[in-house]
Design a protein around this motif. Structure first.
Motif, PDB file in Angstrom:
ATOM      1  N   VAL A 176      34.213  24.338  48.775  1.00  0.00           N
ATOM      2  CA  VAL A 176      35.309  25.247  48.434  1.00  0.00           C
ATOM      3  C   VAL A 176      34.859  26.270  47.394  1.00  0.00           C
ATOM      4  CG1 VAL A 176      37.602  25.399  47.362  1.00  0.00           C
ATOM      5  CG2 VAL A 176      37.141  23.667  49.116  1.00  0.00           C
ATOM      6  N   ALA A 177      34.031  25.859  46.446  1.00  0.00           N
ATOM      7  CA  ALA A 177      33.511  26.809  45.459  1.00  0.00           C
ATOM      8  C   ALA A 177      32.722  27.915  46.147  1.00  0.00           C
ATOM      9  CB  ALA A 177      32.626  26.077  44.444  1.00  0.00           C
ATOM     10  N   MET A 178      31.960  27.559  47.141  1.00  0.00           N
ATOM     11  CA  MET A 178      31.183  28.537  47.902  1.00  0.00           C
ATOM     12  C   MET A 178      32.099  29.493  48.670  1.00  0.00           C
ATOM     13  SD  MET A 178      28.182  27.580  50.565  1.00  0.00           S
ATOM     14  CE  MET A 178      27.393  28.801  51.589  1.00  0.00           C
ATOM     15  N   MET A 179      33.172  28.964  49.251  1.00  0.00           N
ATOM     16  CA  MET A 179      34.129  29.806  49.974  1.00  0.00           C
ATOM     17  C   MET A 179      34.816  30.795  49.033  1.00  0.00           C
ATOM     18  SD  MET A 179      35.950  26.825  52.225  1.00  0.00           S
ATOM     19  CE  MET A 179      34.972  25.521  52.957  1.00  0.00           C
ATOM     20  N   LEU A 180      35.189  30.321  47.850  1.00  0.00           N
ATOM     21  CA  LEU A 180      35.844  31.203  46.884  1.00  0.00           C
ATOM     22  C   LEU A 180      34.915  32.335  46.463  1.00  0.00           C
ATOM     23  CD1 LEU A 180      37.610  28.504  44.655  1.00  0.00           C
ATOM     24  CD2 LEU A 180      38.665  29.946  46.407  1.00  0.00           C
ATOM     25  N   ALA A 181      33.627  32.019  46.308  1.00  0.00           N
ATOM     26  CA  ALA A 181      32.664  33.059  45.957  1.00  0.00           C
ATOM     27  C   ALA A 181      32.483  34.047  47.098  1.00  0.00           C
ATOM     28  CB  ALA A 181      31.326  32.425  45.594  1.00  0.00           C
ATOM     29  N   MET A 182      32.508  33.558  48.325  1.00  0.00           N
ATOM     30  CA  MET A 182      32.428  34.473  49.472  1.00  0.00           C
ATOM     31  C   MET A 182      33.600  35.445  49.472  1.00  0.00           C
ATOM     32  SD  MET A 182      31.135  31.991  52.583  1.00  0.00           S
ATOM     33  CE  MET A 182      31.273  33.317  53.813  1.00  0.00           C
ATOM     34  N   GLN A 192      42.873  35.218  42.013  1.00  0.00           N
ATOM     35  CA  GLN A 192      42.378  33.844  41.958  1.00  0.00           C
ATOM     36  C   GLN A 192      40.852  33.781  42.042  1.00  0.00           C
ATOM     37  OE1 GLN A 192      43.823  31.105  41.285  1.00  0.00           O
ATOM     38  NE2 GLN A 192      43.096  29.371  42.489  1.00  0.00           N
ATOM     39  N   VAL A 193      40.235  34.636  42.845  1.00  0.00           N
ATOM     40  CA  VAL A 193      38.781  34.561  43.047  1.00  0.00           C
ATOM     41  C   VAL A 193      38.018  35.554  42.178  1.00  0.00           C
ATOM     42  CG1 VAL A 193      39.125  33.759  45.412  1.00  0.00           C
ATOM     43  CG2 VAL A 193      38.739  36.201  44.998  1.00  0.00           C
ATOM     44  N   ALA A 194      38.726  36.238  41.291  1.00  0.00           N
ATOM     45  CA  ALA A 194      38.088  37.298  40.498  1.00  0.00           C
ATOM     46  C   ALA A 194      36.904  36.794  39.679  1.00  0.00           C
ATOM     47  CB  ALA A 194      39.127  37.946  39.583  1.00  0.00           C
ATOM     48  N   ASP A 195      36.979  35.565  39.177  1.00  0.00           N
ATOM     49  CA  ASP A 195      35.873  35.060  38.356  1.00  0.00           C
ATOM     50  C   ASP A 195      34.987  34.068  39.113  1.00  0.00           C
ATOM     51  OD1 ASP A 195      37.721  33.057  38.497  1.00  0.00           O
ATOM     52  OD2 ASP A 195      37.785  32.629  36.349  1.00  0.00           O
ATOM     53  N   TRP A 196      35.181  33.992  40.441  1.00  0.00           N
ATOM     54  CA  TRP A 196      34.329  33.117  41.243  1.00  0.00           C
ATOM     55  C   TRP A 196      33.136  33.919  41.764  1.00  0.00           C
ATOM     56  CZ3 TRP A 196      33.371  28.205  41.625  1.00  0.00           C
ATOM     57  CH2 TRP A 196      34.356  27.277  41.221  1.00  0.00           C
ATOM     58  N   THR A 197      32.252  34.255  40.850  1.00  0.00           N
ATOM     59  CA  THR A 197      31.066  35.014  41.218  1.00  0.00           C
ATOM     60  C   THR A 197      30.084  34.115  41.966  1.00  0.00           C
ATOM     61  OG1 THR A 197      29.926  34.445  39.176  1.00  0.00           O
ATOM     62  CG2 THR A 197      31.309  36.444  39.149  1.00  0.00           C
ATOM     63  N   ALA A 198      29.132  34.742  42.627  1.00  0.00           N
ATOM     64  CA  ALA A 198      28.102  33.970  43.319  1.00  0.00           C
ATOM     65  C   ALA A 198      27.328  33.105  42.331  1.00  0.00           C
ATOM     66  CB  ALA A 198      27.158  34.910  44.063  1.00  0.00           C
ATOM     67  N   GLU A 199      27.112  33.618  41.142  1.00  0.00           N
ATOM     68  CA  GLU A 199      26.368  32.859  40.132  1.00  0.00           C
ATOM     69  C   GLU A 199      27.138  31.602  39.712  1.00  0.00           C
ATOM     70  OE1 GLU A 199      24.812  36.744  40.573  1.00  0.00           O
ATOM     71  OE2 GLU A 199      26.875  36.134  40.074  1.00  0.00           O
ATOM     72  N   ARG A 200      28.441  31.744  39.518  1.00  0.00           N
ATOM     73  CA  ARG A 200      29.240  30.582  39.134  1.00  0.00           C
ATOM     74  C   ARG A 200      29.239  29.536  40.247  1.00  0.00           C
ATOM     75  NH1 ARG A 200      35.846  30.401  38.154  1.00  0.00           N
ATOM     76  NH2 ARG A 200      35.969  28.129  37.795  1.00  0.00           N
ATOM     77  N   ALA A 201      29.464  29.971  41.484  1.00  0.00           N
ATOM     78  CA  ALA A 201      29.491  29.030  42.605  1.00  0.00           C
ATOM     79  C   ALA A 201      28.128  28.389  42.820  1.00  0.00           C
ATOM     80  CB  ALA A 201      29.951  29.739  43.874  1.00  0.00           C
ATOM     81  N   LEU A 231      33.462  39.521  49.298  1.00  0.00           N
ATOM     82  CA  LEU A 231      34.114  40.346  50.327  1.00  0.00           C
ATOM     83  C   LEU A 231      35.062  41.359  49.689  1.00  0.00           C
ATOM     84  CD1 LEU A 231      34.956  37.559  52.960  1.00  0.00           C
ATOM     85  CD2 LEU A 231      33.223  39.348  53.206  1.00  0.00           C
ATOM     86  N   ILE A 232      35.794  40.905  48.673  1.00  0.00           N
ATOM     87  CA  ILE A 232      36.736  41.799  47.991  1.00  0.00           C
ATOM     88  C   ILE A 232      35.985  42.789  47.104  1.00  0.00           C
ATOM     89  CG2 ILE A 232      38.597  41.877  46.291  1.00  0.00           C
ATOM     90  CD1 ILE A 232      39.472  39.093  47.418  1.00  0.00           C
ATOM     91  N   ARG A 233      35.001  42.302  46.360  1.00  0.00           N
ATOM     92  CA  ARG A 233      34.214  43.170  45.465  1.00  0.00           C
ATOM     93  C   ARG A 233      33.541  44.304  46.223  1.00  0.00           C
ATOM     94  NH1 ARG A 233      28.821  40.471  43.780  1.00  0.00           N
ATOM     95  NH2 ARG A 233      28.314  41.369  45.823  1.00  0.00           N
ATOM     96  N   ASP A 234      32.975  43.994  47.382  1.00  0.00           N
ATOM     97  CA  ASP A 234      32.223  44.992  48.152  1.00  0.00           C
ATOM     98  C   ASP A 234      33.068  45.676  49.220  1.00  0.00           C
ATOM     99  OD1 ASP A 234      30.151  44.149  46.594  1.00  0.00           O
ATOM    100  OD2 ASP A 234      29.068  43.101  48.186  1.00  0.00           O
ATOM    101  N   ASP A 235      34.363  45.392  49.210  1.00  0.00           N
ATOM    102  CA  ASP A 235      35.303  45.992  50.160  1.00  0.00           C
ATOM    103  C   ASP A 235      34.877  45.779  51.612  1.00  0.00           C
ATOM    104  OD1 ASP A 235      37.677  47.229  50.821  1.00  0.00           O
ATOM    105  OD2 ASP A 235      36.795  49.244  50.842  1.00  0.00           O
TER     106      ASP A 235
END
Length: 692
Positions: free
Chosen positions: A232-238, A266-275, A242-246
């Motif tokens: 789920v952490a990986m999905m949130l980062a995805m 909700q996913v604003a702070d779920w960066t790839a690095e965090r996940a 998707l939102i960051r890069d439009d």
């Protein structure tokens, strides 16, 4: 049209049938009969999904049918419970004993002191659950509730989609990017693989995401191996990427989803690095996958049920089903999401006809979880206590969680246990009475599929061996022995089938052995929205969940038993997947041809974890926790790539007669229920491993 010829076997010829096993493939087969004996079985070459191929288990199904180990006559216990000591009895004697016990228990404790426990040993329409429901309603027995597999996954996807309905898995052949997420397709869903390869031949890419390096992962173009339970952490980062890069389908989101603004926050702070830190993989792997998911079309996500076996298993499916919304994947043939299509069978199958409320006088009966059988049998405060147990279509002492607690309950002298079986299973050894059960080629049934859109007819190919009977006949005989007289308890098999089927060509089903459900040829359920929600939109935010103590938005959480560190008493996460090509489930691992080639039960451990414990490849080890222990062989992969450090694998499927200490992996597994859907957290199990 009640043409009863289909319930009769033939003396010689070819008979079409359908596999009954708990498997998404539900293959069609053909049985060649000579002089009343089945001499050959092969796949039905005309079946549009299984395409004439059977799996390594069912290829030798006739060995099972004619095995000298089959139980062919009623048995009554003579030795101590668990000894496996029985004498042959007549049907009249065994039925009278069971019927007398039903009445005695009901008179002293009430009907709810009787408990049925049935699983998916057959997934046939009438042999799995039909007259048993009526029999136990008449008795007033406790109700079996919850599910070991499927229900949590179904509920999880429903929390987003409004229903469990999704794509036809066969549409994966039109995809350009396929995400096989927590599913070992080549092993457990093998007949889907040719459709995947067809897409590959047209330039598609296969990405496998799994905590274990399975045979499917080995065949992937890209393999991503997150730590168990962190998907789920990986999905949130995805979603964050998707939102960051439009990389979004704004039109689809606007028209057909609810809660995008809240999800974005909700996913604003779920960066790839965090996940990446949570999942134990690189941020680059997550970034690359998210970018491909957002740019390649069509993109198809395929999963099955393995990921549901956690406390937060529903959240995996709740979150995963949000991804296709963001990129509009549903709009494209070969795009979207698929787990199970079993709910589509309701289009033509109505098994509610098997419930007859008048048999229980409309009274509510006590619900007891099938996943808590051990707790139920040992609960001194349960009122009334369970005094009589019926087990059929299953072997809970191998397949249910926390089996040593179940064993403790089955040893009770005041518990009368009745088992319907084909072989002397671990559970049957604890029975007071064992009734002989038919195999699939000895009975009639119709088999819905949860892996494709075809309904299968199963003709009876041969007469039952010995005195074995179909499940439906067992319940008719028990009803008669109990002195029950309601006609609904004695309905014949063909009538049961025809009363449940509607709006399809039954003659074609009989003749061909299969028929497609009455659905559109181009099944794209959400191409234009139409979600089964109050708003008609998919629920990126589900406003009803906080009322039942769950988050309204996709959220990453760790299971209670998993939330420990490496210095704890049980620092290793145990996974118990299906890995054996020749037996896969527990129904074949007692048979020599299937079991011996797979070797001894083992524990697969990472070289780092083995070295810390002084364990070498091939040595005996003890895998244990507070629930039980296992004596197994250690396997250490040379490169350490199959399992992650901190994870050990003891595969599911071995039965007690094939293990060192007569125990299966479920001696260790967690029987905590999932927080939504009634599933069970097998994979939220922590253990220690030590050298013997």
């Amino acid at each position: 049209n009640r043409n009863m010829t289909s319930v009769q076997s033939i003396d010689s010829g070819v008979v079409r049938g359908t596999c009954h096993h708990d498997c998404p493939d539900t293959c069609g087969w053909e049985v060649t009969v000579e002089g009343g004996v089945a001499v050959k079985m092969r796949g039905n070459p005309n079946h549009p999904y299984s395409l004439g191929e059977l799996c390594p288990k069912v290829n030798r199904y006739l060995d099972r049918v004619y095995s000298p180990e089959r139980i062919l006559y009623p048995l009554i216990r003579t030795g101590s419970k668990g000894s496996g000591e029985f004498r042959q009895a007549t049907w009249d004697e065994a039925l009278k004993l069971v019927a007398t016990k039903v009445h005695e228990v009901s008179a002293e404790f009430g009907g709810e002191a009787v408990l049925p426990w049935g699983s998916a040993g057959t997934q046939g329409l009438i042999q799995m659950n039909s007259l048993d429901r009526r029999f136990f309603a008449k008795v007033g027995a406790s109700r079996q509730v919850d599910s070991m597999c499927g229900a949590t996954a179904m509920v999880g996807s429903t929390l987003t989609l409004g229903s469990p309905l999704a794509n036809d898995p066969m549409d994966i052949e039109h995809s350009k990017l396929m995400l096989l997420w927590s599913t070992n397709t080549r092993l457990v869903n093998r007949h889907l693989w040719p459709f995947i390869e067809k897409a590959r031949a047209n330039g598609a890419k296969v990405v496998v995401i799994d905590p274990l390096k399975t045979m499917t992962a080995e065949a992937a173009d890209v393999f991503i191996q997150p730590l168990p339970g962190t998907d789920v952490a990986m999905m949130l980062a995805m979603m964050h990427i998707l939102i960051r890069d439009d990389l979004l389908d704004h039109d689809y989101i606007e028209k057909h989803t609810d809660g995008f603004a809240e999800l974005k926050a909700q996913v604003a702070d779920w960066t790839a690095e965090r996940a990446a830190q949570v999942c134990g993989i690189s941020a680059e792997e997550i970034e690359s996958l998210a970018r491909e998911y957002g740019t390649v079309k069509p993109v198809f996500i395929r999963t099955l049920i393995g990921a549901e076996h956690r406390e937060h298993g529903a959240m995996f499916f709740r979150t995963l089903t949000c991804l296709p919304m963001l990129v509009g994947a549903w709009k494209h043939k070969g795009g979207g999401f698929s787990r199970s299509v079993g709910s589509y069978a309701e289009t033509n199958v109505d098994d509610s006809v098997f419930d007859v409320p008048s048999l229980s006088d409309g009274k509510e009966r006590r619900p007891l979880s099938m996943n808590h059988l051990g707790r139920v049998l040992n609960d001194a405060t349960l009122a009334p206590p369970v005094k009589m147990l019926f087990v059929y279509n299953g072997n809970p002492l191998v397949t249910a969680p926390n089996t040593e607690l179940i064993r403790q309950g089955l040893e009770r002298e005041d518990l009368f246990t009745v088992v319907s079986e084909q072989f002397m299973t671990d559970t049957a050894q604890y029975a007071d009475v064992v009734f002989p059960a038919c195999t699939q080629i000895e009975q009639i049934d119709v088999v819905p599929s949860w892996g494709h859109l075809y309904l299968g007819w199963n003709h009876k190919a041969i007469e039952p061996l010995g005195e074995s009977v179909a499940n439906t006949e067992l319940w008719r005989r028990l009803s008669r022995a109990c002195g029950f007289t309601e006609p609904e308890l004695f309905e014949d098999d063909e009538s049961l089938i025809l009363s449940a089927l509607h709006d399809l060509d039954i003659e074609k089903l009989r003749n061909d052995g299969f028929v497609r459900l009455s659905l559109p040829e181009n099944l794209q359920p959400y191409a234009e929205g139409g979600y089964s929600t109050a708003s008609g939109k998919a629920m990126l935010i589900n406003h009803g969940l906080p009322a039942v103590g769950l988050p309204a938005l996709p959220t990453y959480a760790v299971g209670t038993e998993m939330a420990i560190d490496e210095n704890s008493q049980y620092p290793l996460n145990l996974m118990s997947p299906k890995t054996h090509v020749r037996f896969l489930n527990s129904s074949y691992s007692h048979l020599g041809h299937h079991a011996e080639a797979e070797g001894e039960m083992f524990c697969e451990i990472h070289p780092h974890d083995a070295e810390k414990r002084g364990i070498s490849h091939g040595e005996r080890v003890r895998v244990f926790n507070d629930r039980g222990s296992l004596d197994v062989i250690a396997r250490i992969s040379a490169d350490g790539g199959r399992v992650r450090s901190g994870v050990v694998v003891v595969p599911f499927g071995w039965v007690g007669s094939r293990t060192k200490d007569t125990k299966s992996v479920n001696a260790l597994t967690n029987d905590q229920l999932a927080n939504y859907g009634g599933g069970v957290a097998y994979y939220d199990t922590q253990v220690q491993v030590e050298k013997i």
